[in-house]
Design an enzyme around this catalytic site. Structure first.
Site, short mmCIF file in Angstrom:
data_model
loop_
_atom_site.label_atom_id
_atom_site.label_comp_id
_atom_site.label_asym_id
_atom_site.label_seq_id
_atom_site.Cartn_x
_atom_site.Cartn_y
_atom_site.Cartn_z
N GLY A 265 20.55 -22.57 -15.23
CA GLY A 265 19.97 -21.37 -15.86
C GLY A 265 18.80 -21.76 -16.72
O GLY A 265 18.53 -21.14 -17.76
N ALA A 266 18.08 -22.80 -16.29
CA ALA A 266 17.07 -23.43 -17.14
C ALA A 266 15.88 -22.53 -17.46
O ALA A 266 15.17 -22.77 -18.43
CB ALA A 266 16.60 -24.74 -16.49
N GLY B 12 16.25 -19.32 -18.08
CA GLY B 12 16.78 -18.18 -18.82
C GLY B 12 16.46 -18.28 -20.30
O GLY B 12 15.82 -19.24 -20.76
N GLN B 13 16.93 -17.29 -21.06
CA GLN B 13 16.54 -17.27 -22.48
C GLN B 13 17.24 -18.35 -23.30
O GLN B 13 16.64 -18.93 -24.20
CB GLN B 13 16.69 -15.88 -23.10
CG GLN B 13 17.98 -15.17 -22.87
CD GLN B 13 18.27 -14.17 -23.98
OE1 GLN B 13 17.46 -13.98 -24.88
NE2 GLN B 13 19.45 -13.58 -23.95
N ARG C 182 33.09 -8.38 -20.62
CA ARG C 182 32.98 -9.72 -20.06
C ARG C 182 33.78 -9.87 -18.78
O ARG C 182 33.39 -10.59 -17.86
CB ARG C 182 33.44 -10.76 -21.08
CG ARG C 182 32.49 -10.87 -22.25
CD ARG C 182 33.09 -11.57 -23.42
NE ARG C 182 33.18 -13.01 -23.18
CZ ARG C 182 34.26 -13.61 -22.78
NH1 ARG C 182 35.35 -12.94 -22.55
NH2 ARG C 182 34.27 -14.91 -22.61
N ASN D 201 30.81 -14.65 -11.53
CA ASN D 201 30.62 -15.97 -12.11
C ASN D 201 31.60 -16.99 -11.56
O ASN D 201 31.29 -18.18 -11.50
CB ASN D 201 30.70 -15.87 -13.62
CG ASN D 201 29.41 -15.30 -14.19
OD1 ASN D 201 28.34 -15.72 -13.79
ND2 ASN D 201 29.51 -14.34 -15.08
N GLY E 250 27.89 -20.38 -20.00
CA GLY E 250 27.85 -19.10 -19.27
C GLY E 250 29.19 -18.39 -19.34
O GLY E 250 30.24 -19.00 -19.15
N ASP F 173 31.05 -19.25 -32.15
CA ASP F 173 32.02 -18.51 -32.95
C ASP F 173 32.30 -19.27 -34.25
O ASP F 173 32.42 -18.69 -35.33
CB ASP F 173 33.33 -18.35 -32.15
CG ASP F 173 33.07 -17.82 -30.75
OD1 ASP F 173 33.14 -16.61 -30.54
OD2 ASP F 173 32.77 -18.65 -29.86
N HIS G 287 36.36 -17.60 -26.02
CA HIS G 287 35.08 -17.14 -26.55
C HIS G 287 34.94 -15.66 -26.19
O HIS G 287 34.36 -15.30 -25.15
CB HIS G 287 33.90 -17.94 -25.99
CG HIS G 287 32.58 -17.30 -26.33
ND1 HIS G 287 32.12 -17.20 -27.62
CD2 HIS G 287 31.67 -16.68 -25.57
CE1 HIS G 287 30.97 -16.55 -27.63
NE2 HIS G 287 30.67 -16.20 -26.39
#
Ligand SMILES: NC(=O)c1ccc[n+]([C@@H]2O[C@H](COP(=O)([O-])OP(=O)(O)OC[C@H]3O[C@@H](n4cnc5c(N)ncnc54)[C@H](O)[C@@H]3O)[C@@H](O)[C@H]2O)c1
Ligand SMILES: O=C(O)C[C@H](O)C(=O)O
Length: 328
Positions: free
Chosen positions: A12-13, A15-16, A101, A108, A133, A162, A190
């Protein structure tokens, strides 16, 4: 003599989170200011994503980081994870406004099955894996189960955001510096069910629980604030947390690799049955780290309130696990 470069794969390089993470890895904030890195960057095989990745790599180049010993763009985990020493699995579909989620679980699960298999086949046998992710714990579980030839202990999920959120809330409540707070932990998933637990925490040697002395605040303000912080950021920013998530990923890996110097940190790690958590569930636990290994803090007393909260987050993880069982 300078150190041999290590290989760091990041998915996911483009991505934000990737954008807030890669520059810090390349500047040595994660593995040390003397550790050269080769970045192995994975994005989906999509023209737009690959083009964006090229843009990020151009910027990395323009930083002229002395520790950046190499950089590769990939669209296949089988090449991206080749010989990798560290794998930060960030790429996934982020949750949008109003989305749960759990909705993301199946999509995913497919990503993390394929990536687990690829790690199993081509990564370094000592690869340290951090799953960011979402749903992070269950994705880490899927990757671990899909990589049977790698040690289970090498698969971890990110609970550090968290943990850091809880630290800041507590520091504000008692008027302390985050750096002075020790022995905080976050148990479980999470997700909003996580249980941030300050019963053992100290600030300059004093008990945080005694200083706060307000169970109503714990239950009705602190835990909901930390648990729903991700959703609050999405609501405010229109995007999920990125810089704070990248920062937590750096903290998690740095402490795992370079040691926590006796301090407790929170990591999502595969249970060996401690605290009644079934084996293999990836659960947030208090750990200390030394010489590249984490060690669970065992034998802590669990009172009735904590037991209830731990059961809640455990049940959610069991449900997530049941939801992906057919894929494993
Ligand atoms: N554990 C945590 O504390 C935490 C905190 C914040 C965000 N997150 C999660 O991190 C993930 C990434 O967030 P983001 O804001 O960077 O999202 P983003 O959408 O900006 O970026 C994700 C990137 O991953 C890529 N991607 C998707 N599937 C991929 C695959 N199979 N292989 C490689 N790349 C792939 C996408 O093309 C995209 O560029 C989300 O799942 C988000 O919910 C976790
Ligand atoms: O909740 C989300 O999807 C975002 C992330 O996990 C967060 O905690 O900020």
């Amino acid at each position: 003599m300078s150190k041999k470069p290590v290989r760091v794969a990041v998915t996911g390089a483009a991505g934000q989170i990737g954008y807030a993470l890669l520059f810090r890895i390349a500047s040595g904030e994660m593995l040390g200011k003397d550790q050269p890195v080769i970045l192995q960057l994975l994005e989906i095989p999509d023209e737009k994503a690959q083009k964006a990745l090229k843009g990020v790599m151009m910027e990395l180049e323009d930083c002229a980081f002395p520790l950046l010993a190499g950089m590769e763009a990939h669209s296949d985990p089988m090449t991206a994870f080749k010989d990798t020493d560290y794998a930060l699995l960030v790429g996934a579909r982020p949750r949008g406004p109003g989305m749960e989620r759990k909705d993301l679980l199946s999509a995913n699960a497919q990503i993390f099955t394929a990536q687990g298999k690829a790690l199993d086949k081509v990564a370094s046998r000592n690869v340290k894996v951090l799953v960011v992710g979402n749903p992070a714990n269950t994705n880490a579980y899927i990757a671990m189960k899909s990589a049977p030839s790698l040690p289970r202990k090498n698969f971890t999920a990110m609970l550090r955001l968290d943990h850091n959120r809880a630290l800041s809330q507590i520091a504000a409540k008692i008027g302390a510096q985050v750096a002075d707070i020790e022995k905080l932990t976050v148990w479980g998933n999470h997700s909003p069910t996580m249980y941030a637990d300050y019963r053992f925490a100290t600030v300059n040697g004093k008990s945080v629980k005694d200083l706060i002395n307000d169970q109503e605040w714990n239950k009705n303000v602190f835990l909901p604030t930390v648990g729903k912080r991700g959703a609050a950021i999405i609501e405010a920013r229109g995007l999920s947390s990125a810089a704070s998530a990248a920062n937590a990923a750096i903290d998690h890996m740095r402490d795992w690799v370079l040691g926590s110097k006796g301090k407790w940190v929170t990591m999502g790690i595969p249970s060996d049955g401690q605290y009644g958590i079934p084996k293999d569930i990836i659960f947030g636990f208090p750990v200390t780290t030394e010489n590249g290994e984490y060690k669970l803090v065992e034998g802590l007393p669990i009172d009735a309130f904590s037991q209830e909260r731990i059961a809640l987050t455990l049940n959610e993880l069991k449900e997530e696990q049941a939801g992906v069982a057919h894929l494993l």
